[in-house]
Enzyme design. Structure first.
Site, mmCIF file in Angstrom:
data_model
loop_
_atom_site.group_PDB
_atom_site.id
_atom_site.type_symbol
_atom_site.label_atom_id
_atom_site.label_comp_id
_atom_site.label_asym_id
_atom_site.label_seq_id
_atom_site.Cartn_x
_atom_site.Cartn_y
_atom_site.Cartn_z
ATOM 1 N N SER A 128 44.178 48.907 42.522
ATOM 2 C CA SER A 128 44.256 47.355 42.092
ATOM 3 C C SER A 128 44.802 46.506 42.038
ATOM 4 C CB SER A 128 43.377 47.226 40.800
ATOM 5 O OG SER A 128 41.753 47.146 41.070
ATOM 6 N N LYS A 131 45.224 43.979 45.351
ATOM 7 C CA LYS A 131 44.463 42.256 45.374
ATOM 8 C C LYS A 131 46.163 41.383 45.534
ATOM 9 C CE LYS A 131 40.823 43.764 42.541
ATOM 10 N NZ LYS A 131 40.520 44.969 41.944
ATOM 11 N N SER A 311 40.682 41.126 37.736
ATOM 12 C CA SER A 311 40.679 42.528 38.248
ATOM 13 C C SER A 311 39.564 42.954 39.002
ATOM 14 C CB SER A 311 41.044 44.062 37.925
ATOM 15 O OG SER A 311 41.232 44.984 39.236
#
Length: 479
Positions: A128, A131, A311
């Site tokens: 993640s 991102k 997230s």
């Protein structure tokens, strides 16, 4: 995409000056403490998770004494000695918990010096932390104050719900104080019903126009279980609360969130006295259709903060798709990754070696050199980087908020509480952490660690927390 406006200057530079004091003062606004709902977890997702909030993240700091949370940064703080830092961090970098596939980069944005580096040019699975790239590209390409529109139009006997890329629609009335639910389908239905009644139309069909996003709704590397486990929803141009079927973090998502949104809109029309005939269909609205109403999403900046703090994979994917559309590079999953990287390259970020299979990092097929993450973080912290600030303010604070609220809990890690702001990343065998911190001498640093062959994600998280704590307490100035 007429609403995705106010694109500002793209000449962002990696320089810091007295802006640090202003920046960090803004970052003192902490996020409401919430559990994660983006990374794949190795333990039960129901453990130690706070309920989903619909209020704007970052709006206020909970009432508590927390004087050490993000103190002001001294722009004249002594520079780091790369030699000292490397010596003192060697053991933490070599932790067995991180495995043997580890990349590290620590960058001093003021000097541009990489004060600690290991395999920083080797591309690894980011999870993640990807991102950070997607949200930075969204802020750059779309603008932090831009919004997207969900509208209703009428042609012949059909009302079309036209999706504009908002995956955080609410089923009820619009809530101006929320990000999730900022634009409400009941409010849109009220507008549409009033216009229909005024024209004498009281019986209609409803169709969904979600043609803004094209191609498959699931990316390569995703699994159907990601939807049922609540990690992500299939990505459509109109969704209610990122496809959730109920309130919560890890809750099942709709297999077709677009149709679910259209059904909620049709039900709201019926509540307004409009008869809805037949089943919901999918169809592109005619160009000459009559406008009935529209609702605006929360700003891109607010969506970025929500996506990073929690997230949230679905929000990140929608933002990435909007980047591709804004750049004229397509509207499919395969277009998202290249468009994000191209946008960052336009900001002079060196993205060589990076491959994004999606916009969220949920796919294990993505690869990013760790130095790309630190370059983007430094870009956002630059004196001309105001457009990207929501990326920094959206990252969770160690021991305080978001996906870091339950981390940095050991006594030995308490010194890092409030001084580390970072994006987490977790997949099976992958653990990463990338963000910003202030060391004990007041020096502002950006850092990233990626490990994609870890024996235990739980142990790897602890090792990453110890690493960030070690950076905070190193006292590795050259003086």
């Amino acid at each position: 995409m007429s609403d995705v406006t106010q694109r500002t200057s793209k000449q962002l530079v990696i320089r810091l000056s007295v802006v640090f004091a202003v920046l960090v003062t803004a970052l003192i606004v902490a996020l409401t403490v919430l559990g994660p709902f983006g990374d794949r977890q190795s333990t039960s997702p129901q453990q130690a998770l706070a309920p989903l909030t619909e209020k704007v993240p970052g709006a206020s700091l909970p009432e508590q004494e927390s004087p050490e949370v993000l103190p002001a940064v001294d722009s004249a703080a002594p520079e780091i000695s790369a030699t000292k830092l490397t010596e003192r961090m060697a053991k933490l970098m070599s932790s067995k918990a991180l495995g043997k596939s580890v990349s590290v980069d620590v960058l001093d944005p003021l000097t541009g010096e990489h004060v600690l580096s290991r395999a920083s040019g080797t591309a690894r699975t980011p999870a993640s932390t990807a991102k950070l790239l997607t949200t930075a590209a969204a802020l750059s390409a779309l603008g932090s104050h831009a919004t997207v529109t969900t509208s209703a139009v009428f042609d012949d006997d059909t009302v079309y719900l036209v999706g504009g890329g908002d995956v955080l629609l609410g089923a009820g009335e619009s809530d101006e104080d929320a990000v999730d639910g900022h634009a409400g389908l009941a409010t849109l239905a009220e507008q549409a019903a009033a216009a229909l009644s005024a024209s004498g139309s009281t019986s209609v069909k409803v169709a969904l126009d979600d043609t803004l996003f094209e191609g498959p709704a699931m990316a390569g590397g995703w699994d159907a279980s990601d939807v049922t486990n609540g990690y992500v929803a299939p990505v459509y141009a109109a969704e209610i609360s990122a496809g959730r079927l109920q309130k919560g973090n890890y809750v099942p998502r709709s297999a077709d969130p677009g149709k679910a949104a259209a059904q909620a809109f049709a039900d709201a029309l019926a509540d307004q006295g409009i008869t809805v005939k037949g089943k919901i269909t999918r169809s592109e609205a005619p160009v000459a259709a009559t406008p009935l109403g529209k609702v605006q999403s929360a700003t891109i900046g607010d969506q970025v903060e929500l996506a990073l703090d929690h997230s949230d994979n679905t929000i990140a994917e929608a933002l990435g798709r909007l980047v591709a559309i804004e750049r004229g590079e397509g509207a499919t999953f395969s277009d998202t990754g290249p468009a994000v990287l191209n946008e960052l390259a336009d900001q002079d970020v060196e993205v060589g070696g990076a491959v994004l299979a999606d916009g969220s990092g949920l796919s294990a097929e993505s690869r990013i050199p760790v130095q790309v993450l630190t370059a983007v973080l430094a870009l956002a912290a630059g004196e001309d980087g105001a457009q990207l600030r929501p990326m920094l303010s959206g990252m969770p604070i160690a021991g305080v908020s978001g996906t870091l609220a339950e981390r940095f809990g050991a006594t030995s890690e308490s010194a890092a509480t409030g001084l580390v702001r970072a994006k987490t990343g977790t997949l099976s065998g992958v653990s990463s952490l990338a963000g910003t911190l202030v060391d004990e001498d007041g020096r502002y640093l950006v850092f990233a660690v990626m490990a994609d062959k870890v024996p235990s994600t739980a142990a790897a998280r602890e090792a990453l927390d110890r690493f960030a704590t070690g950076l905070v307490g190193c006292g590795c100035s050259g003086g």
